[in-house]
Design a protein around this motif. Structure first.
Motif, PDB file in Angstrom:
ATOM      1  N   MET A  29       0.693  -1.341   0.013  1.00 17.19           N
ATOM      2  CA  MET A  29       0.101  -0.093  -0.085  1.00 17.19           C
ATOM      3  C   MET A  29       0.887   1.384   0.072  1.00 17.19           C
ATOM      4  O   MET A  29       0.664   2.088  -0.649  1.00 17.19           O
ATOM      5  CB  MET A  29      -0.968   0.120   1.211  1.00 17.19           C
ATOM      6  N   TYR A  30       1.842   1.413   0.785  1.00 16.35           N
ATOM      7  CA  TYR A  30       2.721   2.520   0.723  1.00 16.35           C
ATOM      8  C   TYR A  30       3.531   2.784  -0.685  1.00 16.35           C
ATOM      9  O   TYR A  30       3.467   4.021  -0.927  1.00 16.35           O
ATOM     10  CB  TYR A  30       3.872   2.368   1.877  1.00 16.35           C
ATOM     11  N   GLY A  32       2.358   1.726  -3.385  1.00 20.26           N
ATOM     12  CA  GLY A  32       1.348   1.655  -4.330  1.00 20.26           C
ATOM     13  C   GLY A  32       1.444   0.687  -5.612  1.00 20.26           C
ATOM     14  O   GLY A  32       1.162   0.858  -6.740  1.00 20.26           O
ATOM     15  N   ASP A  47      -4.246   4.740  -7.231  1.00 21.85           N
ATOM     16  CA  ASP A  47      -4.505   5.141  -5.875  1.00 21.85           C
ATOM     17  C   ASP A  47      -4.849   4.178  -4.837  1.00 21.85           C
ATOM     18  O   ASP A  47      -4.944   2.899  -5.289  1.00 21.85           O
ATOM     19  CB  ASP A  47      -5.608   6.140  -5.856  1.00 21.85           C
ATOM     20  N   TRP A  48      -4.935   4.522  -3.639  1.00 27.21           N
ATOM     21  CA  TRP A  48      -4.991   3.419  -2.574  1.00 27.21           C
ATOM     22  C   TRP A  48      -6.603   2.911  -2.463  1.00 27.21           C
ATOM     23  O   TRP A  48      -6.724   1.743  -2.231  1.00 27.21           O
ATOM     24  CB  TRP A  48      -4.850   4.008  -1.237  1.00 27.21           C
ATOM     25  N   LYS A  49      -7.580   3.565  -3.032  1.00 23.62           N
ATOM     26  CA  LYS A  49      -8.926   3.057  -3.054  1.00 23.62           C
ATOM     27  C   LYS A  49      -9.110   2.039  -4.052  1.00 23.62           C
ATOM     28  O   LYS A  49      -9.773   0.902  -3.846  1.00 23.62           O
ATOM     29  CB  LYS A  49      -9.917   4.083  -3.679  1.00 23.62           C
ATOM     30  N   MET A  51      -6.351   0.116  -5.017  1.00 15.82           N
ATOM     31  CA  MET A  51      -5.746  -0.916  -4.290  1.00 15.82           C
ATOM     32  C   MET A  51      -6.454  -1.944  -3.385  1.00 15.82           C
ATOM     33  O   MET A  51      -6.559  -3.233  -3.535  1.00 15.82           O
ATOM     34  CB  MET A  51      -4.344  -0.417  -3.781  1.00 15.82           C
TER      35      MET A  51
END
Length: 99
Positions: A29-30, A32, A47-49, A51
């Protein structure tokens, strides 16, 4: 010295399909990125969403496929049907025209 890859047939495949359905995945997550099979392939996620969606959908699809293979005659639960429907809706989209 040449390197043999042992690939008889290859074709272009959507990154999303590979990240979702193939191999062992580590989701970072960090950074990406999604790392496939111990750094064999790396996919950048915008973006994190996105992921989180890939991570959740991948987990749920693994559950659906495991149940289908272990109990081939048994119907899926209502929740599993919803996840399978979500997966089909995602793959029915056209990702080729990102202008």
């Amino acid at each position: 010295m040449s390197e043999f890859l042992n690939a008889h047939e290859t074709t272009a495949v959507e990154n999303f399909a590979i990240a979702l359905l193939c191999g062992d995945v580590r989701i970072d997550m960090y950074a990406g990125v999604i790392v496939l099979d111990g750094n064999r392939a790396r996919f950048s996620v915008p973006d994190w969403k996105t992921m989180l969606v890939i991570k959740a959908l991948r987990t749920r699809l693994r559950d659906v496929l495991t149940r289908s293979f272990r109990m081939p005659g048994k119907l899926l639960t209502a929740q599993q049907e919803k996840w399978l429907d979500a997966w089909q809706r995602v793959f029915s989209q056209d990702f080729g025209n990102k202008a």
